[in-house]
Design an enzyme around this catalytic site. Structure first.
Site, PDB file in Angstrom:
ATOM      1  N   ARG A 241       0.885  -1.179   0.000  1.00  0.00           N
ATOM      2  CA  ARG A 241       0.000   0.000   0.000  1.00  0.00           C
ATOM      3  C   ARG A 241       0.916   1.220   0.000  1.00  0.00           C
ATOM      4  O   ARG A 241       1.662   1.445   0.959  1.00  0.00           O
ATOM      5  CB  ARG A 241      -0.910   0.003   1.227  1.00  0.00           C
TER       6      ARG A 241
ATOM      7  N   HIS B 293      -7.297   0.645  -6.477  1.00  0.00           N
ATOM      8  CA  HIS B 293      -7.486  -0.233  -5.311  1.00  0.00           C
ATOM      9  C   HIS B 293      -8.120  -1.537  -5.827  1.00  0.00           C
ATOM     10  O   HIS B 293      -9.290  -1.831  -5.564  1.00  0.00           O
ATOM     11  CB  HIS B 293      -8.387   0.468  -4.291  1.00  0.00           C
TER      12      HIS B 293
ATOM     13  N   GLN C 162      -9.997  -4.077  -3.540  1.00  0.00           N
ATOM     14  CA  GLN C 162     -11.315  -3.594  -3.126  1.00  0.00           C
ATOM     15  C   GLN C 162     -12.347  -3.912  -4.212  1.00  0.00           C
ATOM     16  O   GLN C 162     -13.439  -4.423  -3.925  1.00  0.00           O
ATOM     17  CB  GLN C 162     -11.249  -2.081  -2.878  1.00  0.00           C
TER      18      GLN C 162
ATOM     19  N   ASP D 268     -17.531   6.741  -1.494  1.00  0.00           N
ATOM     20  CA  ASP D 268     -16.266   6.627  -0.750  1.00  0.00           C
ATOM     21  C   ASP D 268     -15.999   7.997  -0.120  1.00  0.00           C
ATOM     22  O   ASP D 268     -16.673   8.988  -0.441  1.00  0.00           O
ATOM     23  CB  ASP D 268     -15.136   6.215  -1.718  1.00  0.00           C
TER      24      ASP D 268
ATOM     25  N   CYS E  14     -16.474   1.348   0.417  1.00  0.00           N
ATOM     26  CA  CYS E  14     -15.303   0.511   0.711  1.00  0.00           C
ATOM     27  C   CYS E  14     -14.906   0.598   2.182  1.00  0.00           C
ATOM     28  O   CYS E  14     -14.263  -0.316   2.689  1.00  0.00           O
ATOM     29  CB  CYS E  14     -14.139   0.926  -0.172  1.00  0.00           C
TER      30      CYS E  14
ATOM     31  N   ARG F 220     -13.393  -8.893   1.288  1.00  0.00           N
ATOM     32  CA  ARG F 220     -11.999  -8.530   1.032  1.00  0.00           C
ATOM     33  C   ARG F 220     -11.115  -9.769   1.143  1.00  0.00           C
ATOM     34  O   ARG F 220     -10.253 -10.021   0.313  1.00  0.00           O
ATOM     35  CB  ARG F 220     -11.523  -7.455   2.033  1.00  0.00           C
TER      36      ARG F 220
END
Ligand code: CP
Ligand code: NVA
Length: 303
Positions: free
Chosen positions: A101, A128, A131, A222, A261, A289
């Protein structure tokens, strides 16, 4: 040859569909996959905070029989100590995969070039993908299939939006992206999604009007301010408030479900009551996830 997972943009629709089906299978029969990573180790390098990604990778890797080493760059000050490519080449001496990340997508590209083992994007400024994998698994469960659905994303055009566009185009899910002016998605990434969409028959619409979401099956939102963006909330709040996902928006659009998310900011981008309602898929997304990532790990490392 090793394969990385940085964006999904280079995947075929068939490969993406196979991955989704693998995630469904692993979720249904995890016991059949508990040796996939036996004797294997994954190095997980995080330049930004995480709850869901960190824990779901750690526990998921354990369930596949493997082992994860967490590298906390936030307190360990690893960034700047050596070049990103040297760090990745070293990690690849011991680890069978690198999960990262990072602030900049370029760091992942350097990691992937320098590492002889697969590199998996656990979120960067642009994408992402893990996700998106979990989110389409969630939609598959909620509607029985992803193909032909319409997902309307409402809010800030960001990394999550980009990955929903790419993976959605591959899986046949129509996309409506609604943002305030000045907060649109990256045109180069939309162009990539459009080229995939042409082949899969997906419609991609961009708008500043919430009404563009009318008829969508699901509304997705988001945070208005992503990690690393230190714009004060007060300076954008008025601009974003008309895009808040709330009960009125669910009624006017006719959408069945709401997605996010997480981390969510209650009563900013989404109302608290909607998060806790029976239209909310948020916890199913969080749970998925792990199953989505375990499919990715099985695909990249399993053979
Ligand atoms: N959705 C997600 O990636 O959450 P974390 O930032 O907590 O990992
Ligand atoms: N767009 C958000 C996603 C967090 C999971 C961010 O980058 O902070």
């Amino acid at each position: 040859m090793k394969q990385d997972l940085l964006t999904f943009a280079d995947w075929t629709p068939a490969a993406m569909q196979d991955l989704l089906e693998l995630a469904v299978t692993i979720k249904q029969a995890p016991g059949a996959y508990n040796n996939v990573l036996a004797g294997k180790s994954v190095a997980a390098f995080f330049e930004k905070p995480s709850l869901r990604t960190r824990v779901s990778f750690d526990i998921g890797i354990n369930k596949l029989g493997g082992h994860m080493v967490y590298l906390d760059s936030q307190s360990g000050n690893l960034v700047g100590r050596e070049d990103a490519n040297d760090m990745a080449a070293n990690l690849a001496c011991w680890a069978d995969a690198i999960v990262a990340r990072v602030f900049s997508h370029d760091t992942l590209v350097e990691f992937a070039k320098a590492s002889k083992v697969p590199v998996i994007n656990a979120l960067c400024d642009k994408y992402h993908p893990c996700q998106a994998m979990a989110d389409y698994l969630t939609l598959h469960e909620a509607f029985g299939q992803v193909k032909g659905l319409t997902l309307a994303y409402v809010g800030d055009g960001n990394n999550v939006t980009h990955s929903l566009l790419i993976a959605g185009a591959l899986l046949g899910c129509n996309q409506v992206v609604i943002t305030p002016a000045g907060h649109e998605v990256d045109p180069a990434i939309v162009a990539k999604a459009q080229s995939i969409a042409k082949a899969t028959g997906v419609d991609i619409v961009q708008s500043h009007e919430v009404a563009a979401a009318n008829g969508a099956d699901v509304i997705y939102t988001d945070t208005w301010l992503s990690m690393g963006d230190d714009t004060p909330l007060a300076t954008i709040k008025d601009k974003f408030m008309p895009y808040q996902v709330n009960e009125a928006m669910m009624s006017s659009t006719g959408a069945k479900y709401v997605m996010h998310c997480q981390p969510a900011h209650r009563d900013l981008e989404i109302t608290s009551s909607l998060i806790d309602s029976d239209r909310s898929l948020l916890m199913q997304e969080a749970e998925n996830r792990m199953h989505g990532q375990n499919a990715i790990l099985t695909h990249l490392l399993g053979a």
